[in-house]
Design a protein around this motif. Sequence first.
Motif, PDB file in Angstrom:
ATOM      1  N   UNK A   1       0.840  -1.199   0.000  1.00 37.27           N
ATOM      2  CA  UNK A   1       0.000   0.000   0.000  1.00 37.27           C
ATOM      3  C   UNK A   1       0.875   1.250   0.000  1.00 37.27           C
ATOM      4  N   UNK A   2       0.489   2.209  -0.850  1.00 38.75           N
ATOM      5  CA  UNK A   2       1.232   3.447  -0.926  1.00 38.75           C
ATOM      6  C   UNK A   2       2.450   3.408  -1.815  1.00 38.75           C
ATOM      7  N   UNK A   3       2.725   2.275  -2.457  1.00 36.86           N
ATOM      8  CA  UNK A   3       3.893   2.171  -3.327  1.00 36.86           C
ATOM      9  C   UNK A   3       3.628   2.860  -4.667  1.00 36.86           C
ATOM     10  N   UNK A   4       4.694   2.988  -5.468  1.00 40.08           N
ATOM     11  CA  UNK A   4       4.551   3.624  -6.775  1.00 40.08           C
ATOM     12  C   UNK A   4       3.748   2.765  -7.740  1.00 40.08           C
ATOM     13  N   UNK A   5       3.684   1.467  -7.473  1.00 42.34           N
ATOM     14  CA  UNK A   5       2.898   0.563  -8.311  1.00 42.34           C
ATOM     15  C   UNK A   5       1.650   0.146  -7.552  1.00 42.34           C
TER      16      UNK A   5
END
Length: 584
Positions: free
Chosen positions: A326-330
């Motif tokens: 969660x919250x990653x670039x992907x």
Amino acid sequence: MITGGTRPSAATRTLRLALRVLLGSVLLTAAMECVLLLGSPEAPYGLLVLLPLTAVVYAGVGTVAWARRPSNGTGPLLVAGGLVWLVAGLVNTHVPALIAAGQIVAWVPVAVILHVLLAFPSGRLEGPGARLLAAAGYVTAVVPQPVRYATTPLAPPYDPLFLADRPDVAHAASVAQSVVAALLVGTVAATLVRRLVVADRARRRALSPVYAYGAVAVLAVAVLSALTRYVGVDPIVVPLVQLGAQAGVPIAVTVAMLRGGFARTGELEELAAWLARAGRKGDLRGALARALGDPSLTLAFRVDRPEGPIGGWVDESGAPVALPADGADRVGVPVVLGEREVAVVVHDRALLPDAEPVRAAGRIVALAADRERLTAELLASREELRASRARLLSSGDSERRRLARDLHDRLQSRLVMLGIAASAASVAEEGSLAAVRRGIEDAVTELRDLVQGVMPALLLERGLVAAVEDLAERSPLPVLLTTEPGADDALPPAVESTVYHVVVEAVTNAVKHARATKILVEVVRDGDRLRVEVADDGVGGAAVGAGAGLRGVADRAGALGGTAVLDSPDDQGTRLVLEVPCGS
């Protein structure tokens, strides 16, 4: 055409080349128009050239939108708007024929703006209401213009359409055009606001740059036109503000494109057509990447694995993949078929901030993704089987080497020394004979321990439950064993030895690593399946891939056609459940 790869197709390359030529033509035409506007008495030259410059803005944004989404109508509409702006700007030249064309289409740019706003983001007018408003806009922009100029005397060369001096007719046409235009602008603005209100939060964020700005822009144009006719306003300021407001519409479209609000309906239609085509070329992942405009897009399929209750994820080749946090670039967007989640589309958040097009594409490919999931699961199972066999062979070889080393280094050496001692001992030397006897007894004990480590005699003689009871009695931690009568009756030898070694491994891990205070072992039989559960109250955090022991448990279970499920949340203990077929 979607081919499944990342290289543009020949048709796409041809389209992009044509769009470059088109944009170059617009730039050249705008430059020529700027030359034609030199010396015009209608307004300051700096104001007049804003019309061809606005045309360049529309055409530039339109060609970019057209190239990015060829099947979406927004790009062609903006390009058409740029061409209309070029024609409208001809009204200020010195050539009568060009002036006539400019007078007729002078209001058409406003109609194009209304069309773009009503059709955004798909580029198509959805529903009879939107089509009626757009058609009314074009009629209102075009029909009164020839009437007004045919009945209003102007100084040459700005009178190419003049027929008769009828100020009453000219006034009526002008008032009718203004009133209808005001009603249309108000209705379109209300329509855009309503669309924003009913949209969900993500879609509202993506579409608000176009809808909100567009509503304000068209209202400003209408209000300023009324002020020009009926209120004393600086005639230079009004057209400047109007041109600025109208030129901002394609800028708002660009902002919405960058924020993900640019609909991909055409590409989704192409994706559906690609799926329906017999003998289609390319892979599903590539087709999705092509349709959604993200070459880095990947597909993850859920497969059942022995690592834990949540299973595992693999790509189309069966190789393990990890879903983004969660919250990653992907971002991972589920692909749902019915009520089942069959895959996850993992994409770049920067390229696709709005997840709705991804979900729409997922609905289109859900059935194909489910079929590909089965293939990926088969490939993953084959790879897992190959790796499991390799680990079992390695484990068996390591065990044989350990036995050979123990027999050679310990038992064989002891027996050799006993043989030397026995040869040198005398019958009269009771102490020597006693030492030989003690050595033999120690050797027998050591041999019994070695055999117990490989295959306990109690397991061979009395069965699985008795061997586990003996293990529980010898454990340094309290072990509570729960079983049922007949649970280990007529078990195949392979099942007995496998289950016993799994229990030994689980108990050993609990004693050595879990910092547990007690261990629970349950052995039950349900028809032709044997179920064994080992649980402790330790620190948890165990994982199949963390050591060879638990990996060996999974391999042994898989070799028998069974499953081993590990549940070990941090600070909540560890629970290992083994199920294997055992015959009826």
